[in-house]
Design a protein around this motif. Structure first.
Motif, mmCIF file in Angstrom:
data_model
loop_
_atom_site.group_PDB
_atom_site.id
_atom_site.type_symbol
_atom_site.label_atom_id
_atom_site.label_comp_id
_atom_site.label_asym_id
_atom_site.label_seq_id
_atom_site.Cartn_x
_atom_site.Cartn_y
_atom_site.Cartn_z
ATOM 1 N N GLU A 1 8.328 -25.503 -0.649
ATOM 2 C CA GLU A 1 7.681 -25.783 0.634
ATOM 3 C C GLU A 1 8.476 -26.777 1.464
ATOM 4 O OE1 GLU A 1 5.023 -24.118 -2.259
ATOM 5 O OE2 GLU A 1 6.119 -26.004 -2.386
ATOM 6 N N LEU A 2 9.016 -27.808 0.827
ATOM 7 C CA LEU A 2 9.796 -28.808 1.553
ATOM 8 C C LEU A 2 11.083 -28.197 2.120
ATOM 9 C CD1 LEU A 2 10.338 -31.672 2.538
ATOM 10 C CD2 LEU A 2 11.249 -32.202 0.254
ATOM 11 N N ILE A 3 11.754 -27.391 1.334
ATOM 12 C CA ILE A 3 12.992 -26.765 1.808
ATOM 13 C C ILE A 3 12.693 -25.828 2.978
ATOM 14 C CG2 ILE A 3 14.927 -25.261 1.220
ATOM 15 C CD1 ILE A 3 14.600 -26.321 -1.706
ATOM 16 N N VAL A 4 11.662 -25.000 2.846
ATOM 17 C CA VAL A 4 11.312 -24.062 3.919
ATOM 18 C C VAL A 4 10.961 -24.813 5.198
ATOM 19 C CG1 VAL A 4 9.611 -22.353 4.693
ATOM 20 C CG2 VAL A 4 10.609 -22.167 2.414
ATOM 21 N N VAL B 1 14.861 -45.847 5.622
ATOM 22 C CA VAL B 1 14.873 -44.474 5.117
ATOM 23 C C VAL B 1 14.032 -43.596 6.042
ATOM 24 C CG1 VAL B 1 15.186 -45.150 2.693
ATOM 25 C CG2 VAL B 1 12.882 -44.823 3.591
ATOM 26 N N VAL B 2 14.259 -42.293 5.943
ATOM 27 C CA VAL B 2 13.426 -41.326 6.651
ATOM 28 C C VAL B 2 12.571 -40.579 5.630
ATOM 29 C CG1 VAL B 2 15.031 -41.035 8.581
ATOM 30 C CG2 VAL B 2 15.220 -39.533 6.586
ATOM 31 N N LEU B 3 11.564 -39.939 6.103
ATOM 32 C CA LEU B 3 10.699 -39.167 5.222
ATOM 33 C C LEU B 3 11.348 -37.833 4.852
ATOM 34 C CD1 LEU B 3 7.274 -39.695 7.012
ATOM 35 C CD2 LEU B 3 8.054 -40.756 4.877
ATOM 36 N N PRO B 4 11.061 -37.322 3.658
ATOM 37 C CA PRO B 4 11.503 -35.968 3.344
ATOM 38 C C PRO B 4 10.969 -35.005 4.405
ATOM 39 C CG PRO B 4 10.715 -37.061 1.370
ATOM 40 C CD PRO B 4 10.365 -37.954 2.529
ATOM 41 N N GLY B 5 11.809 -34.059 4.795
ATOM 42 C CA GLY B 5 11.441 -33.115 5.846
ATOM 43 C C GLY B 5 12.000 -33.479 7.206
ATOM 44 N N THR B 6 12.547 -34.673 7.319
ATOM 45 C CA THR B 6 13.126 -35.125 8.583
ATOM 46 C C THR B 6 14.426 -34.382 8.864
ATOM 47 O OG1 THR B 6 12.175 -37.333 8.294
ATOM 48 C CG2 THR B 6 14.043 -37.156 9.809
#
Length: 179
Positions: free
Chosen positions: A93-96, A59-64
């Protein structure tokens, strides 16, 4: 940079780069990714699997943000933006930050026309009206070289809701023009 909003099938858009939502497993299992798989076969999915295998991760981290070739889609590059966690939860914040990273990649690679899905508003269940705040924050940024950023939504109802949220906002951010 000129901002636009339209509705329709994002895979029918003409642009240099496509930014689409991805999950942490990088599976093209639904939404835009699922449609890519149906229309263009498993070449892109294989590229994403190679990305994970080469890094010895599952898996990748959120924000990748993972870039692939277009694999037959009408774009030079496709950017798979992970704006959710493993449970499809997200935050403003994650989406931005994910979109900032994707747009920065487009800018660095001289992509003049970019089309994006509204990240995390599908399986991520982020309200489309709250996505207006994401757009307003991004409009304050500079992404040299990008001439047009088009947000393509699935239906007119979502466009209307987003435009209404932008109009009702207390921000002085420019209202996006509907295509």
């Amino acid at each position: 940079m000129r901002w636009k909003i339209c509705y329709g099938n994002i895979l029918n858009m003409q642009a240099d780069a496509l930014i689409c939502s991805a999950n942490v497993q990088l599976n093209l299992s639904g939404g835009v990714g699922g449609e890519i798989l149906v229309r263009h076969g498993d070449q892109m999915q294989n590229e994403l699997r190679r990305y994970l295998t080469e890094r010895n991760i599952s898996v990748v981290l959120p924000g990748t943000v993972v870039e692939t070739t277009s694999c037959g889609a009408p774009f030079s590059r496709v950017l798979h933006a992970v704006a959710v966690d493993a449970f499809y939860e997200t935050s403003h914040e994650l989406i931005v930050s994910t979109l900032q990273d994707a747009l920065t990649l487009c800018s660095e690679n001289e992509m003049k026309a970019v089309v994006s899905a509204a990240l995390a508003t599908g399986y991520g269940r982020y309200p489309i009206a709250k996505f207006a705040l994401v757009l307003q924050e991004l409009q304050k940024e500079t992404f040299p070289g990008i001439k047009t950023m088009t947000l393509c939504l699935k239906n007119k109802y979502d466009v209307d809701e987003l435009l209404e949220a932008l109009e009702n906002s207390s921000s002085n951010s420019p209202i996006l023009s509907e295509k």
